[in-house]
Design an enzyme around this catalytic site. Structure first.
Site, short mmCIF file in Angstrom:
data_model
loop_
_atom_site.label_atom_id
_atom_site.label_comp_id
_atom_site.label_asym_id
_atom_site.label_seq_id
_atom_site.Cartn_x
_atom_site.Cartn_y
_atom_site.Cartn_z
N CYS A 24 61.93 142.94 86.49
CA CYS A 24 60.90 142.43 87.40
C CYS A 24 59.90 141.60 86.61
O CYS A 24 58.69 141.71 86.79
CB CYS A 24 60.20 143.59 88.13
SG CYS A 24 59.42 144.79 87.01
N ALA A 30 64.20 156.24 87.16
CA ALA A 30 62.90 156.60 87.77
C ALA A 30 62.18 155.35 88.29
O ALA A 30 62.30 154.28 87.68
CB ALA A 30 62.03 157.33 86.76
#
Length: 431
Positions: A367, A247
């Protein structure tokens, strides 16, 4: 109307001060009934105050005898200080008087008025964490394992919001066709700098969600760092691919596009809500090769028994690399989070590895910018697992003209106009 916009920003920033979190739904609900001019003002004021929090507090504290003031007054002072120091479009008298109106208590009204009127007399700070407005402990932490020029580069780019980036669906349109359609909608876009199918939105016409390129599945909104990830997986049509934390589906659908929608992609995530986001994304792009399954990536082998040629572990992390679009993340994390997430990430990689075919590739990405969640996770895994080959991706990064740091286990992308810090490690299963 301008006063109302300030009041709306004030309410949102007071909520942020309590929670160190800004709900995108809250922002969108405010933007939905503002005109373009007020939207721009609201967005710049809210995100500017959050982005410059340390610097604004430093300026304010120089003029306070007692630093311990109510949070509501502190928020008002930050708003006024930001308008005075960084918003050339706002006259000084308006920045002061309109901010004073936000404060209820008469004594604090006088304090806010006095501080803001003297603000321009304060000389600029010299300390770099203040100049670039980052928590000092994070800057010192980065300095413990990154070169000074890399730390400065990250801090500098964190002051610049990331432009809206699009990934053109190469199965449905060319970059030129998408640029033309956007132009007809009043949106100016140009080819991106690094990823092959990327576009940079320079000027927005209709909102992106109302654009034909999104609604007709011709493109997706996706940052350029994320767009590059699948290019390191050596993809081709017909492969079996597992995406373990899929997701909202940006990388899943990018993989399907690169594989010409031929093969099998199993996208898993931990909840029905998350899986529905992936399914919605795939349906919009008219991709048929993606299957979905609810599964916990930390216990993946309990849910999935098949084996795969490629596995993506785009792991949940502290997200420090997203500070350009989510500046609040810098104030929300703490050092304990680095260890906590690294343990979760290692379990995910260990589980995913068991489902990878010999000769197959696992790509691990985050990230964030921490040693624990990046280098140390891969290092620990490679040390425990004897059938791992770390693939050196420096030459490929050069092909995409991405600068960064190779640590022997993975590559940390360093930011520029369209790149955000992203860590990628590519592992091949030997045998």
């Amino acid at each position: 109307m301008r006063t109302n916009v300030r009041l709306l920003a004030y309410r949102l920033l007071r909520k942020y001060e309590k929670e160190k979190f800004i709900s995108r739904e809250d922002v969108d609900s405010v933007l939905s009934f503002l005109d373009d001019r007020d939207r721009r003002f609201f967005k710049e004021l809210v995100w500017g105050v959050v982005r410059k929090e340390e610097l604004l507090d430093w300026y304010i504290n120089q003029l306070l005898k007692k630093k311990d003031i109510p949070p509501a007054v502190r928020v008002a002072l930050r708003m006024g200080a930001y308008q005075l120091l960084f918003m050339n479009s706002v006259p000084d008298y308006a920045a002061v008087s309109e901010t004073v109106k936000l404060v209820k208590n008469e004594n604090f009204k006088k304090l806010v008025n006095a501080v803001l009127r003297r603000l321009r007399t304060v000389p600029e700070p010299k300390e770099l964490h203040l100049v670039y407005s980052h928590p000092e402990w994070i800057v010192n932490y980065w300095r413990s394992f990154l070169p000074e020029e890399a730390v400065l580069r990250i801090m500098k780019w964190n002051q610049e919001p990331l432009p809206v980036m699009l990934r053109v669906n190469s199965l449905a349109a060319t970059k030129e066709e998408v640029i033309k359609i956007l132009a007809e909608e009043g949106t100016e876009a140009v080819p991106g700098k690094h990823a092959p199918f990327s576009l940079i939105v320079r000027k927005l016409g209709v909102p992106m969600n109302d654009s034909r390129v999104i609604n007709d599945g011709l493109a997706s909104v996706q940052g350029e760092s994320s767009q590059l990830v699948p290019f390191f997986m050596e993809l081709r049509p017909g492969l079996r691919v597992l995406d373990t934390c899929a997701a909202p589906g940006g990388k899943t659908t990018a993989i399907a596009e690169l594989m010409k929608d031929q093969g099998k992609i199993l996208a898993v995530d931990i909840s029905r809500e998350k899986i529905q986001l992936v399914e919605k994304h795939a349906k919009r792009l008219k991709l048929s090769s993606i299957e979905t399954k609810i599964a916990d990536a930390e216990r993946l082998t309990e849910y999935v028994q098949d084996t795969f040629d490629r596995v993506l572990v785009d792991a949940p992390c502290t997200s420090l690399g997203t500070a350009r679009n989510h500046p609040e993340v810098l104030r929300r994390v703490n050092k304990e989070d680095f260890e906590k997430f690294s343990e979760i990430q290692l379990r995910m990689v260990q589980q995913a590895w068991q489902l990878l075919e010999k000769g197959g590739i696992l790509l691990y990405s985050t990230c964030t910018v921490t040693k624990e969640e990046n280098t140390e996770v891969v290092k620990r895994f490679v040390y425990e697992q004897k059938d791992v080959e770390v693939i050196d991706i420096r030459d490929k990064m050069k092909e995409f003209e991405v600068e960064g740091i190779w640590d022997g286990y993975g590559f940390l992308m360093l930011p520029d106009e369209t790149i955000t810090p992203f860590y990628i490690s590519v592992l091949r299963k030997m045998g």
